[in-house]
Design a protein around this motif. Structure first.
Motif, PDB file in Angstrom:
ATOM      1  N   GLU A 309       0.828  -1.203   0.000  1.00  0.00           N
ATOM      2  CA  GLU A 309       0.000   0.000   0.000  1.00  0.00           C
ATOM      3  C   GLU A 309       0.865   1.257   0.000  1.00  0.00           C
ATOM      4  O   GLU A 309       0.612   2.208  -0.756  1.00  0.00           O
ATOM      5  N   ILE A 310       1.894   1.278   0.831  1.00  0.00           N
ATOM      6  CA  ILE A 310       2.801   2.434   0.878  1.00  0.00           C
ATOM      7  C   ILE A 310       3.514   2.602  -0.460  1.00  0.00           C
ATOM      8  O   ILE A 310       3.633   3.714  -0.985  1.00  0.00           O
ATOM      9  N   ARG A 311       3.969   1.494  -1.017  1.00  0.00           N
ATOM     10  CA  ARG A 311       4.672   1.554  -2.302  1.00  0.00           C
ATOM     11  C   ARG A 311       3.760   2.115  -3.389  1.00  0.00           C
ATOM     12  O   ARG A 311       4.181   2.945  -4.210  1.00  0.00           O
ATOM     13  N   SER A 312       2.485   1.695  -3.377  1.00  0.00           N
ATOM     14  CA  SER A 312       1.538   2.213  -4.367  1.00  0.00           C
ATOM     15  C   SER A 312       1.349   3.714  -4.214  1.00  0.00           C
ATOM     16  O   SER A 312       1.289   4.447  -5.207  1.00  0.00           O
ATOM     17  N   HIS A 313       1.254   4.183  -2.972  1.00  0.00           N
ATOM     18  CA  HIS A 313       1.109   5.622  -2.733  1.00  0.00           C
ATOM     19  C   HIS A 313       2.323   6.376  -3.269  1.00  0.00           C
ATOM     20  O   HIS A 313       2.183   7.451  -3.867  1.00  0.00           O
ATOM     21  N   LEU A 314       3.504   5.833  -3.072  1.00  0.00           N
ATOM     22  CA  LEU A 314       4.711   6.491  -3.570  1.00  0.00           C
ATOM     23  C   LEU A 314       4.684   6.578  -5.095  1.00  0.00           C
ATOM     24  O   LEU A 314       4.983   7.625  -5.681  1.00  0.00           O
ATOM     25  N   LEU A 315       4.332   5.497  -5.735  1.00  0.00           N
ATOM     26  CA  LEU A 315       4.326   5.459  -7.193  1.00  0.00           C
ATOM     27  C   LEU A 315       3.244   6.351  -7.797  1.00  0.00           C
ATOM     28  O   LEU A 315       3.382   6.830  -8.919  1.00  0.00           O
ATOM     29  N   GLU A 316       2.171   6.585  -7.040  1.00  0.00           N
ATOM     30  CA  GLU A 316       1.054   7.373  -7.567  1.00  0.00           C
ATOM     31  C   GLU A 316       1.154   8.851  -7.222  1.00  0.00           C
ATOM     32  O   GLU A 316       0.389   9.660  -7.763  1.00  0.00           O
ATOM     33  N   THR A 317       2.070   9.217  -6.343  1.00  0.00           N
ATOM     34  CA  THR A 317       2.198  10.613  -5.935  1.00  0.00           C
ATOM     35  C   THR A 317       2.871  11.421  -7.036  1.00  0.00           C
ATOM     36  O   THR A 317       3.999  11.122  -7.442  1.00  0.00           O
ATOM     37  N   GLY A 319       4.956  13.994  -9.031  1.00  0.00           N
ATOM     38  CA  GLY A 319       6.213  14.666  -8.730  1.00  0.00           C
ATOM     39  C   GLY A 319       7.301  13.704  -8.312  1.00  0.00           C
ATOM     40  O   GLY A 319       8.491  14.005  -8.458  1.00  0.00           O
ATOM     41  N   ILE A 320       6.924  12.534  -7.785  1.00  0.00           N
ATOM     42  CA  ILE A 320       7.915  11.530  -7.409  1.00  0.00           C
ATOM     43  C   ILE A 320       8.433  10.851  -8.666  1.00  0.00           C
ATOM     44  O   ILE A 320       7.664  10.411  -9.515  1.00  0.00           O
ATOM     45  N   GLU A 321       9.761  10.752  -8.778  1.00  0.00           N
ATOM     46  CA  GLU A 321      10.378  10.159  -9.969  1.00  0.00           C
ATOM     47  C   GLU A 321      11.569   9.297  -9.563  1.00  0.00           C
ATOM     48  O   GLU A 321      12.063   9.381  -8.438  1.00  0.00           O
ATOM     49  N   ASP A 322      12.009   8.472 -10.517  1.00  0.00           N
ATOM     50  CA  ASP A 322      13.214   7.644 -10.356  1.00  0.00           C
ATOM     51  C   ASP A 322      13.192   6.860  -9.054  1.00  0.00           C
ATOM     52  O   ASP A 322      14.151   6.873  -8.276  1.00  0.00           O
ATOM     53  N   VAL A 323      12.096   6.161  -8.802  1.00  0.00           N
ATOM     54  CA  VAL A 323      11.975   5.391  -7.567  1.00  0.00           C
ATOM     55  C   VAL A 323      12.831   4.131  -7.655  1.00  0.00           C
ATOM     56  O   VAL A 323      12.719   3.363  -8.604  1.00  0.00           O
ATOM     57  N   ARG A 324      13.658   3.937  -6.642  1.00  0.00           N
ATOM     58  CA  ARG A 324      14.512   2.749  -6.588  1.00  0.00           C
ATOM     59  C   ARG A 324      14.333   2.060  -5.240  1.00  0.00           C
ATOM     60  O   ARG A 324      14.516   2.681  -4.196  1.00  0.00           O
ATOM     61  N   ILE A 325      13.980   0.788  -5.271  1.00  0.00           N
ATOM     62  CA  ILE A 325      13.890  -0.011  -4.056  1.00  0.00           C
ATOM     63  C   ILE A 325      15.248  -0.677  -3.896  1.00  0.00           C
ATOM     64  O   ILE A 325      15.599  -1.597  -4.622  1.00  0.00           O
ATOM     65  N   GLU A 326      16.017  -0.219  -2.927  1.00  0.00           N
ATOM     66  CA  GLU A 326      17.397  -0.700  -2.794  1.00  0.00           C
ATOM     67  C   GLU A 326      17.531  -1.894  -1.865  1.00  0.00           C
ATOM     68  O   GLU A 326      18.574  -2.523  -1.797  1.00  0.00           O
ATOM     69  N   GLY A 327      16.480  -2.200  -1.135  1.00  0.00           N
ATOM     70  CA  GLY A 327      16.510  -3.353  -0.248  1.00  0.00           C
ATOM     71  C   GLY A 327      15.207  -3.478   0.502  1.00  0.00           C
ATOM     72  O   GLY A 327      14.585  -2.487   0.855  1.00  0.00           O
ATOM     73  N   VAL A 328      14.760  -4.716   0.713  1.00  0.00           N
ATOM     74  CA  VAL A 328      13.515  -4.974   1.434  1.00  0.00           C
ATOM     75  C   VAL A 328      13.772  -6.072   2.457  1.00  0.00           C
ATOM     76  O   VAL A 328      14.351  -7.105   2.132  1.00  0.00           O
ATOM     77  N   SER A 329      13.339  -5.834   3.696  1.00  0.00           N
ATOM     78  CA  SER A 329      13.407  -6.852   4.737  1.00  0.00           C
ATOM     79  C   SER A 329      11.994  -7.135   5.215  1.00  0.00           C
ATOM     80  O   SER A 329      11.016  -6.673   4.616  1.00  0.00           O
ATOM     81  N   ALA A 330      11.861  -7.858   6.310  1.00  0.00           N
ATOM     82  CA  ALA A 330      10.537  -8.239   6.788  1.00  0.00           C
ATOM     83  C   ALA A 330       9.712  -7.049   7.254  1.00  0.00           C
ATOM     84  O   ALA A 330       8.482  -7.084   7.198  1.00  0.00           O
ATOM     85  N   ARG A 331      10.348  -5.971   7.723  1.00  0.00           N
ATOM     86  CA  ARG A 331       9.619  -4.853   8.297  1.00  0.00           C
ATOM     87  C   ARG A 331      10.045  -3.481   7.779  1.00  0.00           C
ATOM     88  O   ARG A 331       9.569  -2.463   8.260  1.00  0.00           O
ATOM     89  N   LEU A 346       8.178  16.671   0.159  1.00  0.00           N
ATOM     90  CA  LEU A 346       7.600  15.341  -0.004  1.00  0.00           C
ATOM     91  C   LEU A 346       6.767  14.975   1.214  1.00  0.00           C
ATOM     92  O   LEU A 346       5.708  14.344   1.092  1.00  0.00           O
ATOM     93  N   ALA A 347       7.227  15.382   2.394  1.00  0.00           N
ATOM     94  CA  ALA A 347       6.476  15.096   3.617  1.00  0.00           C
ATOM     95  C   ALA A 347       5.086  15.714   3.553  1.00  0.00           C
ATOM     96  O   ALA A 347       4.090  15.091   3.966  1.00  0.00           O
ATOM     97  N   ASP A 348       4.991  16.923   3.031  1.00  0.00           N
ATOM     98  CA  ASP A 348       3.689  17.585   2.898  1.00  0.00           C
ATOM     99  C   ASP A 348       2.791  16.819   1.929  1.00  0.00           C
ATOM    100  O   ASP A 348       1.595  16.637   2.175  1.00  0.00           O
ATOM    101  N   ALA A 349       3.367  16.389   0.792  1.00  0.00           N
ATOM    102  CA  ALA A 349       2.575  15.678  -0.220  1.00  0.00           C
ATOM    103  C   ALA A 349       2.083  14.333   0.299  1.00  0.00           C
ATOM    104  O   ALA A 349       0.939  13.939   0.058  1.00  0.00           O
ATOM    105  N   LEU A 350       2.935  13.619   1.030  1.00  0.00           N
ATOM    106  CA  LEU A 350       2.556  12.300   1.523  1.00  0.00           C
ATOM    107  C   LEU A 350       1.587  12.387   2.693  1.00  0.00           C
ATOM    108  O   LEU A 350       0.795  11.468   2.925  1.00  0.00           O
ATOM    109  N   ALA A 351       1.633  13.495   3.438  1.00  0.00           N
ATOM    110  CA  ALA A 351       0.692  13.670   4.550  1.00  0.00           C
ATOM    111  C   ALA A 351      -0.745  13.651   4.053  1.00  0.00           C
ATOM    112  O   ALA A 351      -1.648  13.135   4.727  1.00  0.00           O
ATOM    113  N   ALA A 352      -0.958  14.184   2.850  1.00  0.00           N
ATOM    114  CA  ALA A 352      -2.299  14.196   2.265  1.00  0.00           C
ATOM    115  C   ALA A 352      -2.761  12.793   1.899  1.00  0.00           C
ATOM    116  O   ALA A 352      -3.950  12.558   1.674  1.00  0.00           O
ATOM    117  N   ARG A 353      -1.840  11.856   1.825  1.00  0.00           N
ATOM    118  CA  ARG A 353      -2.165  10.470   1.503  1.00  0.00           C
ATOM    119  C   ARG A 353      -2.166   9.581   2.750  1.00  0.00           C
ATOM    120  O   ARG A 353      -2.152   8.354   2.644  1.00  0.00           O
TER     121      ARG A 353
END
Length: 370
Positions: A309-317, A319-331, A346-353
Motif C-alpha cells: 500500500e505504501i509503495r503504491s502511494h509512492l508510485l502514484e504521488t 512529482g515523485i520520480e526515479d523510484v529505486r527499491i534498494e533493499g527490502v526486509s521483513a519490516r 515530499l512530507a507535505d505531499a505524503l501527509a495528504a495520503r
C-alpha cells in the motif's frame, strides 16, 4: 527486464516479490504517470500545395509542430514561458506517439482536418528537465462548467455559439478537465447575478442543484451597442473560489470570434490557476525546474500488505520520480527517489495520503498513519 532476488528469508523473499524488485544494483521502478495531458485533441490543421499529397504532408508537419507548442503552453507555468525559447529547435515529429483523425476533407490542392496528436510523455519530460523548463502535468479533478449568455441586447442566438466555443476546446486532456452542463431552469437570473457579483448563497445553490462541489459558470454578457463582450468565470474550481472577469472588444459581425476567443482565454485562466497552485505546493517554479532533489527513505511497515500500500502511494504521488527499491526486509525497505523541493516538500505531499515522513536523527523515516 531481469530481476535478481537475493532475499535471506522466506518472508523477505515474499516481500521482494510483492515489491516486484529487489536488486543489488537498485534498478529503477517505472512510475505510473498521468499521461492524459500529453494529448492535444481536436486540433485544426490546414495546408495548400500543388497537389493533395503534398498538402496533407505539409498540414501534418506544421500541425504537429503547432500542437507541440500548444502542449508546452498547457503544462509550463505562465511565468516560465520565456524559457520555451530554448525549445525552438525541438522537432515535434521526434516526440509524436500517435495521430488520430477526427475529421478531414481535401481537394486537389488543399487539406483540412481536425486531429488528435499524442506525444511521448517521457520523451517530453526528459527534454523539459534537460533544458531546465518547469512543468506541471498533473490534471486537476474534473469540474462542471455551465456556459451562460445572459438576456440582453445581442443575447439572441448567442447561447449556442458560446456553448459550442467551449465544446470545440480540448476539455478532456486539459490540465483542468471540464464537463459541460446546461443551465438548469431552477437557476434563476438573480442567482446568476449574485454569483457574478460574488454575493449571497449562489455557489451553494449551484452545488445543490448539480450535486458537484466543483462547478464554474461561464457567464457572457453581450453589449452590441457598446461593441463589448463581458465574461465572468464564477464558482469554485479545483483551486478554490473563482470570480474572474474580462471584457473583449467586439467589432461588428465578430460576435462568434469574440466568444471563441473568450472561451480559449477562459480555459487558459483555469489552467493557469491550477499550475500556479501546483507549483506553489511543490516549492515554487524554481523548485520544479530540472530534476527533483534526491531523497533517501527508510520505509517501515507491519506487513507485506501495508508495504504494498505504501509503495503504491509512492508510485502514484505526482512529482515523485526515479523510484529505486534498494533493499527490502521483513519490516522495512530502503527507497531512493527524487522529488521537487526534497524531503520536506515530499512530507507535505505524503501527509495528504495518510503517511508520515519525519526526519529522525538524520534519517527520513516513512510510516503509514493508519
Amino acid at each position: 527486464m531481469t530481476i535478481v532476488f537475493e532475499a535471506k528469508s522466506l518472508l523477505a523473499r515474499t516481500a521482494a516479490l510483492a515489491a516486484m524488485v529487489l536488486t543489488q544494483s537498485g534498478a529503477a521502478l517505472a512510475v505510473p504517470a498521468a499521461d492524459k495531458a500529453f494529448t492535444v485533441a481536436n486540433y485544426p490543421v490546414e495546408a495548400r500545395a500543388q497537389d493533395a499529397v503534398t498538402a496533407k504532408d505539409r498540414a501534418m508537419t506544421d500541425g504537429q509542430q503547432a500542437a507541440f507548442r500548444s502542449l508546452l503552453k498547457r503544462i509550463v507555468p505562465v511565468t516560465a514561458y520565456e524559457s520555451l525559447k530554448r525549445l525552438k529547435s525541438i522537432k515535434a515529429a521526434d516526440l509524436i506517439d500517435g495521430v488520430s483523425i477526427r475529421s478531414e476533407r481535401n481537394s486537389s490542392t488543399e487539406y483540412l482536418a481536425s486531429l488528435d496528436f499524442t506525444f511521448q510523455p517521457d520523451g517530453v519530460r526528459t527534454i523539459l528537465r534537460r533544458e531546465g523548463v518547469p512543468f506541471i502535468d498533473t490534471q486537476a479533478p474534473e469540474a462542471l462548467l455551465i456556459p451562460v449568455v445572459r438576456e440582453g441586447a445581442g443575447a439572441a442566438g448567442a447561447a449556442g455559439t458560446w456553448t459550442e466555443a467551449w465544446q470545440n476546446l480540448d476539455v478532456v486532456h486539459t490540465l483542468t478537465p471540464l464537463k459541460l452542463e446546461k443551465l438548469k431552469p431552477e437557476i434563476h437570473s438573480d442567482t446568476l447575478r449574485s454569483l457574478t457579483d460574488g454575493t449571497g448563497a449562489a455557489e451553494r445553490i449551484l452545488i445543490g442543484e448539480y450535486k458537484s462541489g466543483l462547478i464554474v459558470a461561464a457567464v457572457a454578457d453581450i453589449d452590441v451597442p457598446g461593441k463589448r463582450l463581458h465574461v465572468t468565470l464564477a464558482g469554485r474550481d479545483a483551486v478554490g473560489p473563482i470570480n474572474w472577469k474580462r471584457s473583449y472588444r467586439m467589432a461588428s459581425g465578430e460576435q462568434a470570434y469574440a466568444l471563441e476567443l473568450a472561451a480559449v482565454v477562459g480555459l487558459g485562466v483555469l489552467e493557469g490557476r491550477w499550475k500556479a497552485a501546483q507549483a506553489g505546493a511543490r516549492g515554487g517554479v524554481e523548485a520544479i525546474t530540472g530534476p527533483g532533489a534526491a531523497v533517501q527513505l527508510l520505509v517501515e511497515f507491519t506487513s507485506i500488505g501495508q508495504w504494498n500500500e505504501i509503495r503504491s502511494h509512492l508510485l502514484e504521488t505526482q512529482g515523485i520520480e526515479d523510484v529505486r527499491i534498494e533493499g527490502v526486509s521483513a519490516r522495512s525497505a530502503d527507497v531512493l527517489l527524487r522529488y521537487p523541493g526534497g524531503a520536506p516538500r515530499l512530507a507535505d505531499a505524503l501527509a495528504a495520503r495518510g503517511m508520515a515522513l519525519r526526519d529522525e536523527s538524520g534519517t527520513w523515516v516513512l510510516r503509514s498513519r493508519f
